[in-house]
Design a protein around this motif. Structure first.
Motif, PDB file in Angstrom:
ATOM      1  N   TYR A  35     -39.509 -41.157 -68.160  1.00  0.00           N
ATOM      2  CA  TYR A  35     -38.861 -40.967 -69.503  1.00  0.00           C
ATOM      3  C   TYR A  35     -37.750 -42.031 -69.465  1.00  0.00           C
ATOM      4  O   TYR A  35     -37.215 -42.117 -68.508  1.00  0.00           O
ATOM      5  CB  TYR A  35     -38.206 -39.584 -69.633  1.00  0.00           C
ATOM      6  CG  TYR A  35     -37.166 -39.299 -70.648  1.00  0.00           C
ATOM      7  CD1 TYR A  35     -37.539 -38.890 -71.880  1.00  0.00           C
ATOM      8  CD2 TYR A  35     -35.650 -39.474 -70.504  1.00  0.00           C
ATOM      9  CE1 TYR A  35     -36.728 -38.793 -72.689  1.00  0.00           C
ATOM     10  CE2 TYR A  35     -34.847 -39.412 -71.265  1.00  0.00           C
ATOM     11  CZ  TYR A  35     -35.055 -38.964 -72.725  1.00  0.00           C
ATOM     12  OH  TYR A  35     -34.338 -38.574 -73.485  1.00  0.00           O
ATOM     13  N   SER A  40     -41.373 -41.212 -73.729  1.00  0.00           N
ATOM     14  CA  SER A  40     -41.879 -40.900 -72.399  1.00  0.00           C
ATOM     15  C   SER A  40     -43.555 -40.933 -72.227  1.00  0.00           C
ATOM     16  O   SER A  40     -44.130 -41.206 -73.329  1.00  0.00           O
ATOM     17  CB  SER A  40     -41.533 -39.422 -72.207  1.00  0.00           C
ATOM     18  OG  SER A  40     -41.996 -38.488 -73.251  1.00  0.00           O
ATOM     19  N   CYS A  92     -36.639 -35.166 -58.173  1.00  0.00           N
ATOM     20  CA  CYS A  92     -36.571 -35.732 -59.585  1.00  0.00           C
ATOM     21  C   CYS A  92     -35.377 -36.659 -59.704  1.00  0.00           C
ATOM     22  O   CYS A  92     -34.093 -36.337 -59.061  1.00  0.00           O
ATOM     23  CB  CYS A  92     -36.331 -34.657 -60.599  1.00  0.00           C
ATOM     24  SG  CYS A  92     -37.866 -33.670 -60.933  1.00  0.00           S
ATOM     25  N   GLN A 127     -31.365 -45.537 -69.490  1.00  0.00           N
ATOM     26  CA  GLN A 127     -31.539 -44.392 -68.167  1.00  0.00           C
ATOM     27  C   GLN A 127     -33.091 -43.949 -68.246  1.00  0.00           C
ATOM     28  O   GLN A 127     -33.615 -44.474 -69.261  1.00  0.00           O
ATOM     29  CB  GLN A 127     -30.694 -43.223 -68.662  1.00  0.00           C
ATOM     30  CG  GLN A 127     -29.156 -43.791 -68.589  1.00  0.00           C
ATOM     31  CD  GLN A 127     -28.037 -42.419 -68.844  1.00  0.00           C
ATOM     32  OE1 GLN A 127     -28.591 -41.496 -69.012  1.00  0.00           O
ATOM     33  NE2 GLN A 127     -26.854 -42.922 -68.443  1.00  0.00           N
ATOM     34  N   THR A 128     -33.270 -43.586 -67.029  1.00  0.00           N
ATOM     35  CA  THR A 128     -34.650 -43.146 -66.798  1.00  0.00           C
ATOM     36  C   THR A 128     -34.850 -41.834 -66.159  1.00  0.00           C
ATOM     37  O   THR A 128     -33.516 -41.408 -65.356  1.00  0.00           O
ATOM     38  CB  THR A 128     -35.369 -44.086 -65.994  1.00  0.00           C
ATOM     39  OG1 THR A 128     -36.683 -44.010 -65.803  1.00  0.00           O
ATOM     40  CG2 THR A 128     -34.767 -44.334 -64.591  1.00  0.00           C
ATOM     41  N   PHE A 129     -35.693 -41.080 -66.089  1.00  0.00           N
ATOM     42  CA  PHE A 129     -35.982 -39.784 -65.561  1.00  0.00           C
ATOM     43  C   PHE A 129     -37.408 -39.971 -64.976  1.00  0.00           C
ATOM     44  O   PHE A 129     -38.436 -40.490 -65.777  1.00  0.00           O
ATOM     45  CB  PHE A 129     -35.983 -38.703 -66.550  1.00  0.00           C
ATOM     46  CG  PHE A 129     -36.708 -37.405 -65.855  1.00  0.00           C
ATOM     47  CD1 PHE A 129     -35.981 -36.487 -65.243  1.00  0.00           C
ATOM     48  CD2 PHE A 129     -37.949 -37.085 -66.096  1.00  0.00           C
ATOM     49  CE1 PHE A 129     -36.327 -35.203 -64.640  1.00  0.00           C
ATOM     50  CE2 PHE A 129     -38.679 -35.973 -65.652  1.00  0.00           C
ATOM     51  CZ  PHE A 129     -37.998 -35.169 -64.916  1.00  0.00           C
ATOM     52  N   GLN A 130     -37.548 -39.522 -63.963  1.00  0.00           N
ATOM     53  CA  GLN A 130     -39.080 -39.631 -63.289  1.00  0.00           C
ATOM     54  C   GLN A 130     -39.155 -38.333 -62.210  1.00  0.00           C
ATOM     55  O   GLN A 130     -38.283 -37.914 -61.744  1.00  0.00           O
ATOM     56  CB  GLN A 130     -39.371 -41.057 -62.666  1.00  0.00           C
ATOM     57  CG  GLN A 130     -38.719 -41.170 -61.345  1.00  0.00           C
ATOM     58  CD  GLN A 130     -39.102 -40.756 -60.092  1.00  0.00           C
ATOM     59  OE1 GLN A 130     -40.104 -40.142 -60.084  1.00  0.00           O
ATOM     60  NE2 GLN A 130     -38.085 -40.880 -59.148  1.00  0.00           N
ATOM     61  N   ASN A 131     -40.404 -37.657 -62.319  1.00  0.00           N
ATOM     62  CA  ASN A 131     -40.808 -36.839 -61.313  1.00  0.00           C
ATOM     63  C   ASN A 131     -41.838 -37.103 -60.368  1.00  0.00           C
ATOM     64  O   ASN A 131     -42.656 -36.632 -60.200  1.00  0.00           O
ATOM     65  CB  ASN A 131     -41.005 -35.474 -61.856  1.00  0.00           C
ATOM     66  CG  ASN A 131     -42.151 -35.422 -62.772  1.00  0.00           C
ATOM     67  OD1 ASN A 131     -42.891 -36.438 -63.152  1.00  0.00           O
ATOM     68  ND2 ASN A 131     -42.819 -34.233 -63.192  1.00  0.00           N
ATOM     69  N   ARG A 179     -32.756 -37.563 -62.363  1.00  0.00           N
ATOM     70  CA  ARG A 179     -32.249 -37.204 -63.851  1.00  0.00           C
ATOM     71  C   ARG A 179     -31.269 -38.181 -64.416  1.00  0.00           C
ATOM     72  O   ARG A 179     -30.426 -38.156 -64.067  1.00  0.00           O
ATOM     73  CB  ARG A 179     -31.701 -35.760 -63.899  1.00  0.00           C
ATOM     74  CG  ARG A 179     -32.757 -34.745 -63.300  1.00  0.00           C
ATOM     75  CD  ARG A 179     -32.335 -33.183 -63.486  1.00  0.00           C
ATOM     76  NE  ARG A 179     -33.082 -32.357 -63.084  1.00  0.00           N
ATOM     77  CZ  ARG A 179     -34.194 -31.926 -63.831  1.00  0.00           C
ATOM     78  NH1 ARG A 179     -34.250 -32.089 -65.072  1.00  0.00           N
ATOM     79  NH2 ARG A 179     -34.874 -31.028 -63.501  1.00  0.00           N
ATOM     80  N   ASP A 180     -31.734 -38.808 -65.497  1.00  0.00           N
ATOM     81  CA  ASP A 180     -30.887 -39.614 -66.327  1.00  0.00           C
ATOM     82  C   ASP A 180     -30.033 -40.742 -65.499  1.00  0.00           C
ATOM     83  O   ASP A 180     -28.931 -40.532 -65.612  1.00  0.00           O
ATOM     84  CB  ASP A 180     -30.120 -38.749 -67.442  1.00  0.00           C
ATOM     85  CG  ASP A 180     -30.794 -38.003 -68.375  1.00  0.00           C
ATOM     86  OD1 ASP A 180     -31.793 -38.267 -68.803  1.00  0.00           O
ATOM     87  OD2 ASP A 180     -30.551 -36.787 -68.712  1.00  0.00           O
ATOM     88  N   SER A 181     -30.749 -41.257 -64.603  1.00  0.00           N
ATOM     89  CA  SER A 181     -30.044 -42.195 -63.974  1.00  0.00           C
ATOM     90  C   SER A 181     -29.894 -43.658 -64.686  1.00  0.00           C
ATOM     91  O   SER A 181     -30.979 -44.076 -65.173  1.00  0.00           O
ATOM     92  CB  SER A 181     -30.683 -42.424 -62.465  1.00  0.00           C
ATOM     93  OG  SER A 181     -30.928 -41.280 -61.714  1.00  0.00           O
TER      94      SER A 181
END
Length: 134
Positions: free
Chosen positions: A58, A72, A2, A103-107, A4-6
């Motif tokens: 997200y 998201s 994952c 920022q982005t989050f992805q899984n 997280r908030d990069s």
């Protein structure tokens, strides 16, 4: 894996009134003038041949690290499609020296990358008039 908030870095698609306030390589906008700003972004991950049902993407607009707006989306399928997040917009009051980051989050997996196609991953930052019209 994952992410997280990069903070998104290496931007190529940007509309900004004062380009000197934007550092595309670090993904940081630093206000040189106090005011009210409209910030809009769209983030799209490139198509991939692997993935899982229900993957999440997200995106958030942050002022000095604090979320101002977020969006998201969940993938219906994991394979061979562009994976994007809905566009998100914030109207933000900035003082001199305040920062904006996207920022982005992805899984989606460790090999997921952002799409660089025209308009698929973009940000717009614009100072707006700070008055109310009756």
């Amino acid at each position: 894996m994952c992410i997280r908030d990069s903070t998104i870095t290496g931007w190529t698609n940007l509309l900004a009134q004062n380009a000197a306030e934007w550092n595309a390589s670090t993904g940081v906008f630093t206000a040189t003038k106090a005011g009210t700003y409209s910030v809009s972004t769209t983030v799209t991950y490139a198509a991939a041949t692997t993935g899982t049902f229900g993957s999440q993407v997200y995106t958030s607009i942050r002022k000095n690290g604090v979320i101002q707006s977020a969006a998201s989306i969940y993938s219906e399928t994991g394979n061979s499609i562009l994976r994007g997040s809905p566009s998100t917009t914030a109207v933000v009051s900035l003082a001199v020296g305040d920062t904006i980051t996207i920022q982005t989050f992805q899984n989606l997996g460790s090999t997921a990358s952002l799409s660089t196609g025209p308009g698929l991953t973009s940000v717009s930052i614009k100072e707006i008039a700070n008055r109310i019209i009756d």
